[in-house]
Design a protein around this motif. Structure first.
Motif, PDB file in Angstrom:
ATOM      1  N   ILE A  58       0.852  -1.200   0.000  1.00  0.00           N
ATOM      2  CA  ILE A  58       0.000   0.000   0.000  1.00  0.00           C
ATOM      3  C   ILE A  58       0.887   1.250   0.000  1.00  0.00           C
TER       4      ILE A  58
ATOM      5  N   CYS B 126       1.066   3.915  -2.945  1.00  0.00           N
ATOM      6  CA  CYS B 126       0.737   5.331  -2.730  1.00  0.00           C
ATOM      7  C   CYS B 126       1.858   6.219  -3.265  1.00  0.00           C
ATOM      8  N   VAL B 127       3.103   5.799  -3.046  1.00  0.00           N
ATOM      9  CA  VAL B 127       4.230   6.608  -3.513  1.00  0.00           C
ATOM     10  C   VAL B 127       4.258   6.637  -5.042  1.00  0.00           C
TER      11      VAL B 127
ATOM     12  N   VAL C 243       1.711   6.270  -7.048  1.00  0.00           N
ATOM     13  CA  VAL C 243       0.607   7.133  -7.491  1.00  0.00           C
ATOM     14  C   VAL C 243       0.973   8.606  -7.277  1.00  0.00           C
ATOM     15  N   ALA C 244       1.631   8.867  -6.144  1.00  0.00           N
ATOM     16  CA  ALA C 244       2.045  10.245  -5.868  1.00  0.00           C
ATOM     17  C   ALA C 244       3.036  10.729  -6.919  1.00  0.00           C
ATOM     18  N   GLU C 245       3.956   9.854  -7.306  1.00  0.00           N
ATOM     19  CA  GLU C 245       4.930  10.227  -8.348  1.00  0.00           C
ATOM     20  C   GLU C 245       4.218  10.513  -9.677  1.00  0.00           C
TER      21      GLU C 245
ATOM     22  N   ALA D   5       1.125  11.462  -9.985  1.00  0.00           N
ATOM     23  CA  ALA D   5       0.388  12.729  -9.809  1.00  0.00           C
ATOM     24  C   ALA D   5       1.347  13.915  -9.937  1.00  0.00           C
ATOM     25  N   TRP D   6       2.506  13.741  -9.342  1.00  0.00           N
ATOM     26  CA  TRP D   6       3.502  14.828  -9.407  1.00  0.00           C
ATOM     27  C   TRP D   6       3.976  15.055 -10.849  1.00  0.00           C
TER      28      TRP D   6
END
Lengths: 649, 288
Positions: B170, B174-175, B177-179, B181-182
């Motif tokens: 998880i 999340c990381v 997905v964050a990357e 998104a970034w």
């Protein structure tokens, strides 16, 4: 939904993200990635938690059983421990990794043994079974509302409380009095009538010789006393005693004053327990027992009988009487509202949720137009417009007025004064409008409006009575009082009322019950057969001597018909007994107000009891206090006397 | 009905009668979470030490240790703030050497991803540990005023099977997905003046902030972020709102309709109640 921990973490994540994305990205991309990771992690946990909660809502099934003697029972007996066994099954595809399940235990059973709560994982279709033991001391009613389920995520960031309503009620029957029920008097062979009957000194079909008399043609030949006839040289006939059943009628007071008190310690519960002991003992002796319950308005009769079914019916009636809740319209309304809201918060959290039970800010505003005098403020507000209309349409009058003003205040100051005067009126009008309306936002009124609105919507949902109930709850005190009282009664919540009014009088006197009791007694006398036993279990101490006159008359009637009357009155817990008082007890040198009040109450109650006892004793009744098992023994002794047996002890 | 749940599994959470001031793991579950906390904190320490030196690593470690041993739920957040601060200012003082090129070239940096994953695992593991030894859920009993009278604790014999792996995946997910998104935030650009306001960013060196009339880069990124968050919140809220509607019980439905009706016609009902009150008071006055 978010816990405090969750709010803080969200705050930090948002700040980091904004800082990273907005400012710090030029330095390093680690900060925005870290912030976004935190945000996405929280969003993922939130979605997971919400999914679990919404999938669980309405899909948690509860099964409850009350066990006594190792098997499920519909009713239980007082004084015996009973096991409450309930199972919770999650019937949704999602598991709940962390849930706190807690049964809402009926009031008065805080000291139970066993497990009433569970903390752990809820797996779909795997029931969690919990069991705990309670021991009701007196007859009454057990009401189980349901189970509280608190759900949280494993990190403690999100939280939700659900209440699975599964209201069920179990009647607690009076305690079984085996030793009294099995007790038998020392039976004298061939002198006692069969159980359940006693000798009546009237001629009848019994077996004991009553008298001898001259033979009357038509007498059965078998009744002729041949030896006596031979001695006297004329036919003499034997007369036998009559064997009639012993009948006892119990009058149980179920008026409001008897229902007041903490759970399992009300006067009516004690009296019902006492009456049940009498009934069981009488039934064990095959005596006939009847029950009449009465309150301020009416009485209900269970005519005397001796079958087991009848005994159970009597016990059930006593339990139902013991579980009656007092009507408390005299209570402070705000206290009633707070208590109702507290219960609603426990049992109906879904109806108090802010998504369902909204609290718009506009509801606190108090519109001026709702007051009859509010319309008088309108001309003030529209004063400039009215002045302009007057000026244009009634110019002659206006000119004359202006000339008058110029004459009084020359150099144009009159205009200025007029303008100020005209503008002052709307200013005053707006001030009144504003300060009247904003009072609704002040603390006490705001809390009152909020609480009543929330409660009103709960009432509207429970009664399906529509939105009008909400506004009525906010404004109508009488309605709130009645409805909140009913709400608390339905959920079997007892409040401790103020027993005395402003003038120091007992609020729950119920003087009308004297008339009702008198009518019930006369009704019983009319159906009586011979000298019977009447046991009155009622609170007559709170009544004045004038008010108990109908009862005294009824007792005199009973005594005139050779009936026996025993009056049993409850004695409040913690109040000194008259025997113990032994005259006025000296107060300490510097008594506190509580001590003085208590002393006054004790002496007042004792004096009332003494007066009542004297008056009823003069009429021929025996008056006893309910203290341990004395009334039961006394009643049984009296019944033995009626039966023709020596006193038990 | 089946037999009661065996006492071993019937975990009655009660107030810890007397707990020591310093936490020491005792149960298997506490040990498991402690290992996770220690491992993730160690990775963070190492990453900070290798990147920005010992001060940055020590400043993360101190609040993390305090939070672990003294059960302070605020400390992990402070540790994360320290991590952020030293990422921004490795030498305690910010250097003000912002470079937009770093943004475009810094996507999917392994060190950043490792650090973010480790911080996420550290936070979730530490809060799971707090659920065992400090408080698992808030005490919502309004009658209890003292905070720690009866803390609801999660009592388990051992952590569920596969939880560690799940937590790891998880956090890593999340990381990632964050990357992504970034990447989306930086590779797209908002230009409000155009008919199509969102477009791909220009190559490095021709950033939009240099073009007159366009939004500055940070503002564009914040706008895109806000748009993304708003879209996510809107979609999930709508989904859960519909789900909730499907799950309404009859009483909730009645209450919702009654509440809407009251909200719309409140003044009318208020007028009725005023009239009723007036009539009632008049009747009371006229009553003998």
């Amino acid at each position: 939904m978010l816990t405090r921990r969750g709010w803080w973490l969200l705050f930090i994540a948002v700040i980091l993200t904004l800082f990273g994305v907005g400012l710090a990205a030029g330095w390093t991309s680690a900060i925005p990635v870290l912030g976004l990771s935190l945000l996405i992690g929280m969003a993922f946990e939130w979605c997971l938690f919400q999914s679990r909660v919404y999938s669980a809502v309405g899909r948690i099934r509860i099964e409850r059983q009350l066990m006594q003697g190792g098997r499920p029972v519909p009713v239980i007996w007082a004084g015996m421990s009973a096991s409450v066994r309930f199972s919770i099954t999650l019937e949704s595809p999602f598991r709940i990794p962390f849930a706190w399940i807690e049964d809402r235990i009926p009031a008065g059973f805080q000291n139970f043994t066993g497990a009433a709560s569970f903390c752990g994982e809820l797996i779909p279709y795997q029931p969690i079974v919990l069991e705990y033991t309670i021991t009701p001391p007196l007859p009454g009613l057990l009401r189980f509302e349901g189970v509280t389920i608190r759900i949280a995520d494993l990190a403690g960031l999100f939280f939700k409380r659900l209440f699975v309503r599964d209201a069920c009620e179990f009647l607690v029957m009076p305690a079984l009095r085996d030793e009294e029920g099995k007790h038998r008097s020392e039976k004298r062979i061939n002198t006692l009538p069969p159980p359940g009957a006693h000798r009546l000194r009237r001629s009848g079909g019994g077996s004991e010789l009553l008298d001898l008399r001259d033979y009357i043609p038509g007498d059965p030949p078998k009744t002729i006393a041949w030896k006596v006839s031979a001695r006297r040289d004329k036919l003499i006939t034997k007369e036998f005693e009559n064997d009639v059943p012993v009948r006892c009628v119990v009058f149980l007071d179920t008026s409001d004053g008897m229902r007041v008190g903490p759970h399992w310690s009300t006067p009516i519960a004690k009296l019902a327990d006492c009456a049940a002991a009498i009934a069981q003992a009488a039934t064990a002796h095959r005596d006939l027992i009847g029950l009449t319950t009465f309150d301020e308005s009416d009485f209900k009769i269970l005519p005397p009988a001796r079958t087991t079914t009848h005994k159970l019916r009597i016990l059930r009636t006593m339990s139902e009487s013991a579980s009656l809740m007092p009507a408390l319209p005299q209570l402070d309304i705000e206290r009633l509202v707070k208590a109702s809201l507290s219960v609603a918060g426990d049992v109906y959290p879904d109806l108090l949720d802010s998504k369902v039970n909204t609290l718009p800010k506009k509801m606190y505003w108090l519109p001026l137009s709702d007051q009859w005098w509010g319309w008088m403020v309108l001309p003030l507000i529209f004063a400039p417009a009215i002045s302009a209309i007057v000026f244009f349409f009634f110019s002659n009058i206006a000119n004359q007025f202006l000339q008058l003003v110029n004459r009084i205040a020359p150099n144009g100051l009159g205009w200025l004064f007029c303008l100020i005067a005209i503008m002052l009126l709307p200013f005053i009008g707006y001030q009144i409008w504003f300060w009247h309306g904003i009072r609704g936002f002040f603390s006490s009124r705001r809390i009152r409006t909020r609480e009543r609105k929330q409660l009103g919507l709960v009432f509207a949902a429970l009664d399906s009575s529509g939105p009008g109930t909400v506004e009525r709850t906010i404004w109508d005190d009488h309605f709130v009082c009645v409805r909140a009282n009913r709400f608390l009664t339905d959920h079997h919540v007892r409040l401790t009322p103020t027993l005395l009014d402003n003038k120091g009088r007992y609020r729950f006197r119920s003087p009308d019950k004297a008339e009702v009791l008198s009518s019930a007694m006369l009704h019983a006398f009319a159906r009586a057969r011979d000298n019977e036993m009447y046991v009155i279990l009622a609170d007559l101490v709170s009544l004045t001597l004038e008010e108990i006159q109908p009862i005294i008359k009824a007792i005199r009637t009973a005594r005139a018909r050779k009936h026996h009357v025993l009056v049993v009155v409850p004695w409040p817990d913690g109040l000194q007994k008259p025997v113990d008082i032994g005259g006025p007890r000296p107060l300490p040198p510097k008594p506190t107000l509580a001590q003085i009040t208590r002393r006054s109450l004790e002496s007042g109650f004792s004096n009332s009891f003494a007066d009542m006892r004297r008056a009823l004793a003069a009429a021929g009744a025996t008056v006893v206090r309910i203290d341990k098992d004395e009334p039961v023994k006394m009643v049984l002794d009296k019944m033995d006397r009626l039966r023709g047996v020596r006193v038990r002890r | 009905m089946t037999a009661p749940t065996p006492p071993g599994k019937q975990l009655i959470a009660k107030a810890v009668p007397k707990r020591s001031m310093i936490f020491y793991p005792r149960t298997t579950a506490e040990w498991s979470y402690s290992y996770m906390v220690a491992a993730s904190a160690g990775v963070v320490f190492l990453a900070r030490f290798l990147t920005d030196g010992p001060i940055a690593a020590v400043f993360f470690t101190i609040p993390a240790l305090v939070g672990f041993f003294f059960r302070r739920p605020s400390m992990p957040m402070i540790a994360v703030i320290f991590v952020t601060y030293f990422l921004f200012a490795p030498g305690l003082v910010p250097t003000f050497d912002s470079n937009t090129l770093r943004i475009r070239l810094g996507h999917f940096d392994p060190m950043n991803m490792i650090l973010a994953s480790a911080v996420l695992i550290y936070l979730f593991a530490q809060y799971r540990l707090f659920a065992l030894n400090e408080r698992a859920m808030p005490n919502d009993n309004p009658h209890v005023t003292k905070a720690d009278t009866d803390p609801h604790l999660r009592k388990i014999d051992g952590i569920p099977k596969g939880e560690r792996i799940r937590l790891f995946f998880i956090a890593c997910g999340c990381v990632v997905v964050a990357e992504i998104a970034w990447l989306a935030i930086t590779e797209y650009y908002v230009e409000p003046a155009l008919s199509n306001p969102i477009r791909l960013a220009r190559p490095p060196g021709l950033e939009n902030s240099m073009i007159p009339g366009s939004l500055p880069a940070p503002a564009s990124r914040l706008l895109l972020l806000s748009l993304g968050i708003a879209t996510f919140v809107f979609v999930t809220k709508m989904a859960f709102w519909y789900w909730r509607l499907r799950r309404l019980n009859p009483q909730e439905g009645t209450a919702t309709i009654a509440d809407m009706g009251w909200s719309e016609n409140r003044r009318e009902y208020l007028r009725n109640e005023s009239r009723r009150a007036r009539v009632q008071s008049k009747m009371n006055r006229d009553a003998p």
